[in-house]
Scaffold this motif. Structure first.
Motif, PDB file in Angstrom:
ATOM      1  N   ILE A  63       0.808  -1.233   0.000  1.00 35.59           N
ATOM      2  CA  ILE A  63       0.000   0.000   0.000  1.00 35.59           C
ATOM      3  C   ILE A  63       0.839   1.280   0.000  1.00 35.59           C
ATOM      4  O   ILE A  63       0.378   2.309  -0.464  1.00 35.59           O
ATOM      5  N   ILE A  64       2.077   1.203   0.487  1.00 28.77           N
ATOM      6  CA  ILE A  64       2.870   2.448   0.564  1.00 28.77           C
ATOM      7  C   ILE A  64       3.165   2.970  -0.847  1.00 28.77           C
ATOM      8  O   ILE A  64       3.276   4.176  -1.075  1.00 28.77           O
ATOM      9  N   LYS A  65       3.241   2.047  -1.813  1.00 30.31           N
ATOM     10  CA  LYS A  65       3.574   2.484  -3.180  1.00 30.31           C
ATOM     11  C   LYS A  65       2.405   3.216  -3.838  1.00 30.31           C
ATOM     12  O   LYS A  65       2.558   3.855  -4.871  1.00 30.31           O
ATOM     13  N   LEU A  66       1.233   3.122  -3.223  1.00 30.04           N
ATOM     14  CA  LEU A  66       0.048   3.727  -3.832  1.00 30.04           C
ATOM     15  C   LEU A  66      -0.167   5.183  -3.417  1.00 30.04           C
ATOM     16  O   LEU A  66      -1.047   5.849  -3.939  1.00 30.04           O
ATOM     17  N   SER A  67       0.603   5.664  -2.441  1.00 26.84           N
ATOM     18  CA  SER A  67       0.438   7.068  -2.032  1.00 26.84           C
ATOM     19  C   SER A  67       1.802   7.728  -1.911  1.00 26.84           C
ATOM     20  O   SER A  67       2.830   7.089  -2.114  1.00 26.84           O
ATOM     21  N   ASP A  68       1.812   9.007  -1.543  1.00 26.76           N
ATOM     22  CA  ASP A  68       3.104   9.690  -1.412  1.00 26.76           C
ATOM     23  C   ASP A  68       3.596   9.680   0.038  1.00 26.76           C
ATOM     24  O   ASP A  68       4.425  10.499   0.412  1.00 26.76           O
ATOM     25  N   TYR A  69       3.083   8.732   0.859  1.00 24.40           N
ATOM     26  CA  TYR A  69       3.645   8.623   2.212  1.00 24.40           C
ATOM     27  C   TYR A  69       5.133   8.313   2.057  1.00 24.40           C
ATOM     28  O   TYR A  69       5.499   7.405   1.303  1.00 24.40           O
ATOM     29  N   PRO A  70       5.998   9.065   2.751  1.00 28.49           N
ATOM     30  CA  PRO A  70       7.438   8.877   2.525  1.00 28.49           C
ATOM     31  C   PRO A  70       7.876   7.429   2.743  1.00 28.49           C
ATOM     32  O   PRO A  70       7.551   6.826   3.760  1.00 28.49           O
ATOM     33  N   ASP A  71       8.596   6.893   1.766  1.00 24.69           N
ATOM     34  CA  ASP A  71       9.096   5.518   1.873  1.00 24.69           C
ATOM     35  C   ASP A  71      10.015   5.386   3.083  1.00 24.69           C
ATOM     36  O   ASP A  71      10.733   6.311   3.410  1.00 24.69           O
ATOM     37  N   PHE A  72       9.972   4.240   3.704  1.00 22.10           N
ATOM     38  CA  PHE A  72      10.984   3.945   4.720  1.00 22.10           C
ATOM     39  C   PHE A  72      11.515   2.539   4.455  1.00 22.10           C
ATOM     40  O   PHE A  72      10.891   1.771   3.715  1.00 22.10           O
TER      41      PHE A  72
HETATM   42 MG    MG Z   1       4.869   6.036  -1.581  1.00 17.45          MG
END
Ligand code: MG
Ligand code: FAD
Ligand code: NAP
Length: 463
Positions: free
Chosen positions: A380-389
């Motif tokens: 799911i992280i790849k679907l938004s601009d939440y900063p990657d960690f």
């Molecule tokens: Mg992202």
């Protein structure tokens, strides 16, 4: 056209993540909908907002909190760090990997205090009932303003349920327990180990609550702690004073009988038997029905209710990852509500859910669980601009943590880890966890001055 309206139920870490996600879009110049978050308590923070109360609050609402005095993080803080707000940024110095509750509560508040997020929240307000109109495609939310004893309702285009799922006890029955003469409570009502000093304690359950309440009571002076498991023992090397036994079959007064035929006398029983996902404000057809589980059924991408995706659930999974998982969920939910993330049709969503459910069935141990939830976050992280960690690194830390606990359940909280957000190595706490009886923020953050030894005192007076 009037602005879309978004209702959020709960201002714990999940609800706050949703507010923060919208704030971050607003700060980038995007127009955001009208948002109202309803919180039945007088403050935010959910579980982290400690309450000494048990039973009901001042307005007669069931007490939400299940946390207790002397609660320390049970996993490394490096595994839950917000990737847009680091511990370094908040505390301005390295701190240890396992902070006590007040310190994590302070951290949660840091990034939202900057953003005036409080203005979106109506405190002392309980979501009482929800209905959905198929024609208008709007939710009607019935709310109780507890302070003013007023009931009113409002309409919303989207509803985010962030009401938590570690609050309503699962309280099983054991034959004869009604005649047990001592205290019988659920972990939800446990408020600290003090009252169990010098007692022989029976804890039923073999998960985090049993493990941690058992260790806390041992640390704070219980005479003995017996843990009783149903399926699998926790199975770490226990110190003298803590032991694991199979399940209780029944009680005779203060004597517990166990499955292997042994018996033991106890002063008190604490049911560490988990919690129910309970949504008394939702009608049957909108209610998430699940056990505590890494992938509750009927939630596409772990958040969108498949029968009605305008209904979004946050943080409903069993949790290895916490704050950073709620964030990745909230950012994706935000993009859907802003019209930036489109959902596939219902059948496709069902297919995706099924793949996760099948994999969930095949998981064998803690390491598999960590890999599963790490993959979910990757998905799911790849679907938004939440900063990657660095999820690989966090997964590694989780596995090390599992090993640390197995090695020594009394010292694992003295270990330190490196942040994937800032690269900072955690500091060692000034006092070993087993010797640290004070969980206040003040004591934690400021090393106590060394007490002057008698020699020094004598020297200074003789000068
Ligand atoms: Mg992202
Ligand atoms: P919650 O924190 O439960 O917040 C839900 C909020 O919704 C509450 O404020 C509640 O008042 C509100 N609410 C509920 N119903 C209504 C309603 N009808 N109307 C209005 N408001 C409502 N996680 C960790 O990462 N590290 C730990 O060390 C850790 N320790 C834990 C210890 C215990 C004893 C428990 C029970 C949990 C622990 N957790 C820990 C997990 C914890 O659940 C999460 O960290 C986090 O608090 C979950 O956030 P949430 O917002 O989803 O739910
Ligand atoms: P949980 O993880 O859902 O575990 C429930 C336990 O109850 C399981 O061991 C289960 O056994 C047992 N159980 C359920 N019904 C039973 C029955 N009828 N008879 C006997 N045993 C029964 O719940 P939890 O341990 O309360 O943990 C909840 C959350 O709180 C977790 O997220 C945890 O991290 C958090 N927590 C954190 C801390 C901390 O130190 N910071 C402390 C406490 C809790 P089976 O395996 O047989 O199903």
């Amino acid at each position: 056209m009037s602005k879309k309206r978004i209702g959020i139920i709960g201002a714990g870490p999940s609800g706050l993540a949703q507010l923060r996600a919208f704030e971050s879009a607003r700060k980038k110049g995007e127009e955001i909908p009208e948002i109202v978050c309803f919180e039945k308590q007088s403050n935010w923070g959910g579980m982290w907002n400690y309450s000494w109360r048990t039973g009901v609050g001042k307005y007669g609402e069931p007490i939400h909190g299940s946390m207790y005095k002397y609660l320390w993080s049970n996993g490394p803080k490096e595994c839950l760090e917000f990737s847009d707000y680091s511990f370094d940024e908040h505390f301005e110095k390295p701190i240890s990997s396992y902070p006590p509750r007040p310190v994590l509560f302070d951290y949660i508040q840091g990034r939202i205090k900057r953003d005036n997020v409080r203005d979106y929240i109506r405190f002392d307000t309980t979501a009482r009932w929800v209905s959905f109109d198929e024609k208008t495609k709007k939710f009607t939310l019935v709310l109780d303003d507890l302070k003013n004893d007023k009931t009113y309702s409002e309409e919303f285009d989207y509803l985010v349920v962030a009401s938590g799922h570690f609050s309503t006890p699962n309280m099983p029955y054991f034959k004869g327990i009604e005649n047990f003469p001592g205290n019988v409570i659920h972990a939800h009502d446990f408020r600290g180990a003090d009252q169990f000093k010098d007692q022989e304690l029976l804890l039923i359950g073999s998960s985090y609550s049993a493990e941690d309440i058992g260790v806390q009571c041992h640390k704070h002076g219980a005479k003995s702690v017996t843990l009783s498991y149903r399926t699998n023992p926790i199975g770490v090397k226990w110190p003298d004073g803590i032991e694991e036994m199979p399940l209780v079959t029944h009680f005779e007064e203060d004597i517990a009988h166990f499955k292997d035929g042994r018996t033991k006398r106890f002063d008190a029983v604490i049911m560490c038997t988990g919690y129910q996902h309970k949504f008394p404000f939702l009608p049957d057809e909108m209610r998430l029905k699940t056990k505590n589980n890494l992938y509750p059924d009927n939630l596409y991408k772990g958040i969108f209710f498949n029968d009605l995706p305008q209904l979004i659930y946050l943080g409903m999974q069993d949790q290895y990852y916490t704050f950073n998982m709620f964030d990745t969920q909230a950012w994706l939910a935000r993009d859907y509500m802003l019209g930036k993330f489109e959902l596939p049709d219902k059948r496709t969503r069902r297919g995706d859910i099924n793949v996760w459910l099948q994999r969930n069935e095949s998981l064998k141990d803690g390491h598999d669980h960590v890999d599963f939830q790490s993959d979910y976050i990757r998905d799911i992280i790849k679907l938004s601009d939440y900063p990657d960690f660095n999820i690989d690194k966090v997964a590694e830390m989780f596995k090390e943590w599992l090993n640390d606990k197995e090695e020594n359940i009394l010292t694992y909280r003295d270990k330190t880890y490196r942040s994937v957000v800032t690269g900072t190595m955690a500091a060692e706490h000034h006092t070993e966890w087993m010797d640290e009886m004070d969980d206040s923020k003040e004591r934690y953050l400021f090393e106590p001055e060394e007490e002057e030894s008698d020699d020094v005192k004598m020297n200074s007076t003789s000068l």
